[in-house]
Design an enzyme around this catalytic site. Structure first.
Site, PDB file in Angstrom:
ATOM      1  N   ILE A   1       0.813  -1.227   0.000  1.00 23.22           N
ATOM      2  CA  ILE A   1       0.000   0.000   0.000  1.00 23.22           C
ATOM      3  C   ILE A   1       0.842   1.272   0.000  1.00 23.22           C
ATOM      4  CG2 ILE A   1      -2.047  -1.079   0.979  1.00 23.22           C
ATOM      5  CD1 ILE A   1      -1.262   0.273   3.671  1.00 23.22           C
TER       6      ILE A   1
ATOM      7  N   HIS B   1       9.008 -11.750   4.558  1.00 24.00           N
ATOM      8  CA  HIS B   1       8.321 -11.344   3.336  1.00 24.00           C
ATOM      9  C   HIS B   1       9.320 -10.990   2.241  1.00 24.00           C
ATOM     10  CE1 HIS B   1       8.830  -7.623   5.687  1.00 24.00           C
ATOM     11  NE2 HIS B   1       8.763  -6.936   4.562  1.00 24.00           N
TER      12      HIS B   1
END
Length: 129
Positions: free
Chosen positions: A30, A93
């Site tokens: 985002i 991640h």
């Protein structure tokens, strides 16, 4: 306490999902460096990439490869870069970043996208999976 990524996996926080299987989830960042900046995570919360069991680590890399191939089909770019930073969220991640110039991989330059931009892009990448 659960990481923000675990909350996304559990559906407590929404995301712009790109791909998912039993063990992994990919969603748009985002706060992207470039259009299409995607995060691939194991659903199991483990802080550091190199703390993942070998099969989970290899699975994350194979999953990330599939997502990167779809990204390259979707977002015009020279290539999809891979980065593992691991400081911002305590949940392993992989960053996949479509890029044309090296400054798009520095995490200093960001692009602005609307909710509609994110939704349309996520659907386009899904179509190329």
């Amino acid at each position: 306490m659960s990481s923000i990524f675990t909350k996304i996996v559990n559906g407590e926080i929404p995301c712009y999902k790109v791909a998912e299987d039993e063990n992994f989830l990919a969603f748009l960042d985002i706060n992207p460096n470039a259009k299409g900046h995607t995060l691939c995570i194991p659903k199991k919360e483990i802080d550091k990439l190199f703390d993942l069991e070998d099969d989970l680590y290899l699975g994350l890399m194979a999953f990330s490869k599939k997502v990167a191939i779809a990204l390259e089909k979707t977002v015009p770019c020279l290539r999809v870069g891979v980065a593992v930073i691991g400081i911002d969220v305590p949940h392993a991640h992989v960053h996949l970043i479509p890029f044309n110039q090296m400054d798009e991989m520095t995490f200093r330059k960001k692009v602005s996208m609307t909710k509609e931009d994110f939704e349309a892009l996520a659907k386009s990448i899904q179509a190329n999976m």
